[in-house]
Design a protein around this motif. Structure first.
Motif, mmCIF file in Angstrom:
data_model
loop_
_atom_site.group_PDB
_atom_site.id
_atom_site.type_symbol
_atom_site.label_atom_id
_atom_site.label_comp_id
_atom_site.label_asym_id
_atom_site.label_seq_id
_atom_site.Cartn_x
_atom_site.Cartn_y
_atom_site.Cartn_z
ATOM 1 N N SER A 164 13.924 0.810 -3.209
ATOM 2 C CA SER A 164 13.444 2.185 -3.343
ATOM 3 C C SER A 164 13.173 2.242 -1.899
ATOM 4 N N PHE A 165 12.662 0.255 -0.886
ATOM 5 C CA PHE A 165 12.363 0.486 0.426
ATOM 6 C C PHE A 165 13.327 -0.018 1.175
ATOM 7 N N LEU A 171 15.248 -10.597 2.463
ATOM 8 C CA LEU A 171 13.747 -10.691 2.123
ATOM 9 C C LEU A 171 13.131 -10.319 0.527
ATOM 10 N N ALA B 66 9.874 7.685 -0.292
ATOM 11 C CA ALA B 66 9.057 6.456 -0.216
ATOM 12 C C ALA B 66 8.681 7.316 -2.247
ATOM 13 N N MET B 67 8.011 6.258 -2.916
ATOM 14 C CA MET B 67 8.055 5.972 -3.819
ATOM 15 C C MET B 67 6.881 4.888 -4.118
ATOM 16 N N PHE B 86 5.006 -4.312 3.354
ATOM 17 C CA PHE B 86 6.410 -4.375 2.437
ATOM 18 C C PHE B 86 7.074 -3.212 2.977
ATOM 19 N N GLY B 87 7.016 -2.256 2.918
ATOM 20 C CA GLY B 87 7.922 -1.567 3.219
ATOM 21 C C GLY B 87 8.173 -1.256 4.974
ATOM 22 N N ARG B 135 1.623 1.744 0.328
ATOM 23 C CA ARG B 135 2.797 1.246 1.124
ATOM 24 C C ARG B 135 3.624 2.006 0.805
ATOM 25 N N ALA B 136 3.545 3.461 0.223
ATOM 26 C CA ALA B 136 4.071 4.687 0.558
ATOM 27 C C ALA B 136 4.213 5.119 1.346
#
Lengths: 267, 243
Positions: A164-165, A171, B66-67, B86-87, B135-136
């Motif tokens: 989703s990202f 990675l 984003a989720m 992380f994103g 994170r989102a």
């Protein structure tokens, strides 16, 4: 903070040694008892054994075989385990590939090490190549199967999250597959390491004129039971040294989150 | 904008979504409610592009989606700060910059620096869900997809995080799709509510125009009662027999 943590870590480590001591002493007591029943020719007492080993070290007869055996066991182990882990990781990415390789690996696992030694003797003859090859072929499947198993059990929800990202493949390997895989690989590496020492000594006994295995064979021929036991102790000490001086610190370094979770629960 | 056009989806022989047509209004929060297994999460996965629908199409013209997931889906081997960034890491942002951003986001979600240094295993469920929300938000999305993010939390914690989420949505002027099986939660947070039946069809649709700050307990209970008086909503939640 960092100093505090490391003090706490070493304290935990020391206290875990304290916990293991009673078991170790019980073992030594039983050994001593066995020796007093059967006599020191059949089963030399712990003290005689350690004295024999110390003497061999003093006379300069012990260190060079230990070094030779360690080099053989570790070179085979490191090569087989890195290759097995890497190939297992790749195989685990594809269902087809892992299905294809699974039976091959099972066959490799099923062949007894002594059979490999006999084959290696025929193929490579007497000398150092036989133990190294045998270690390679017996420890490779252990690492491979653990890696495949690890890859196949990665949480799909975490993969969805990463996707989703739009996380790249590299990675995902680095931050998702590999850390998950480690919890499968470490126990397998420890098993493979134990296997590597046993197989090396066995192959040396039959195929080489140097190393601990060869020295054991000489001790047997000369009926020097205390020296034979001394060599056994030497192998065990080497194995423990590698496990606790290399693998265990490596694990602590690569998986700091496990220790933290545990200490948090205790607190 | 996000448009679902004739979306149907099947897992094997089981049909979980049936001809969904809906257009998400920009700047609004759309709630999707329905009983367990009605395909709401599937619809969200399709919106996120994680799943191809068996039939129909999704048009997503938002810059960045984003989720936030049902179980927080934090990575156990990274501390909270690394999880939040992380994103950003996936976008290829340099370490120093992404830590700076993640730290700011963490602070705005009331996570202390000490919390951010901890691993998920050392954090409570509510804290982990904050990390997941952070994170989102860190990737600065304009569309936020939330898949029952608070369903595992107790009532008090749920309310606290709902308020936090509402604050962030208003602050960042986000468009959001919020999935829940809790009608109270949907009425509190959403501008539009879709009710899915267990067959995966939209059976009811309402808009709530009351400003969010004016939605007190009484209003929320009242509104939920009004929704539940609708025959199709009752049927969707299989309430008929007991009523």
């Amino acid at each position: 903070m960092i100093i505090q943590n490391s003090i706490r870590a070493s304290f935990c480590y020391l206290s875990s040694i304290w916990g293991a001591l009673p078991g170790l002493f019980l073992f030594l007591a039983l050994w001593e008892f066995g020796s007093s029943v059967y006599g020191s020719f059949i089963l030399p007492a712990p003290l005689e054994t350690f004295t024999a080993l110390a003497q061999m070290i003093e006379q300069g007869r012990a260190l060079s075989p230990m070094l030779v055996t360690a080099t053989r066991a570790l070179s085979g182990f490191v090569f087989a385990v890195s290759l097995g882990s890497l190939l297992g990781l790749l195989a685990g990415l594809s269902v087809t590939f892992s299905k294809l390789l699974r039976p091959v690996v099972t066959v490799l696992l099923g062949v007894p090490p002594i059979a490999w030694i006999v084959l290696a003797l025929i193929w490579f003859g007497m000398g150092g190549a036989t133990p190294i090859f045998t270690v390679l072929v017996t420890t490779f499947p252990i690492a491979f199967i653990a890696a495949v198993e690890g890859m196949r059990t990665v949480d799909q929800r975490l993969l969805d999250m990463a996707n989703s990202f739009n996380a790249s493949f590299s990675l995902k390997i680095k931050d998702l597959y590999f850390p998950h895989l480690l919890s499968y690989l470490f126990p397998a590496w420890v098993t493979a390491l134990g296997m590597a020492w046993k197989v090396t000594v066995m192959a040396e006994l039959l195929a080489t004129s140097d190393g601990i295995g060869a020295s054991l064979a000489i001790a047997r021929v000369n009926l020097e039971t205390d020296e034979a036991m001394g060599w056994v102790v030497a192998v065990v000490l080497l194995l423990l040294a590698v496990e606790y001086l290399i693998l265990e610190p490596l694990k602590r370094k690569l998986e700091p989150w496990r220790k933290s979770v545990k200490s948090n629960h205790i607190a | 904008m996000l448009v679902f056009k004739n979306i149907s989806h099947q897992f094997g022989l089981e049909r979980v979504l049936n001809d969904i047509n809906y257009r998400v209004i920009e700047g609004s929060v759309t709630g999707i409610v329905g009983p367990s297994g009605c395909g709401k999460s599937t619809l969200l996965a399709i919106a996120a592009g994680l799943l191809e629908p068996s039939e129909g199409s999704v048009t997503n013209t938002f810059q960045r989606t984003a989720m936030v997931f049902q179980e927080d889906c934090t990575l156990a081997w990274m501390n909270a700060l690394d999880n939040i960034s992380f994103g950003l890491k996936a976008q290829g942002m340099a370490r120093a910059l992404r830590y700076e951003k993640a730290l700011a986001i963490g602070k705005s979600l009331q996570l202390s620096e000490d919390d951010l240094n901890k691993y998920p295993g050392q954090l409570s469920g509510g804290m982990r869900q904050r990390v997941a929300l952070g994170r989102a938000l860190a990737v600065i999305p304009d569309l936020l997809l939330l898949d029952e993010p608070f369903s595992a939390l107790d009532v008090g914690l749920k309310r606290e995080l709902q308020d936090l989420l509402l604050g962030q949505i208003q602050l960042r002027k986000l468009t959001a799709i919020f999935i829940t099986h809790d009608l109270l939660e949907a009425v509190k947070i959403c501008d539009q509510i879709l009710v899915l039946s267990s067959g995966g069809e939209i059976v009811h649709q309402i808009a709530i125009s009351e400003p969010k700050s004016a939605r007190n307990e009484q209003y929320i209970y009242h509104k939920v009662a009004a929704m539940l008086s609708d025959a199709q909503v009752q049927q969707a939640f299989s309430l008929k027999a007991s009523c």
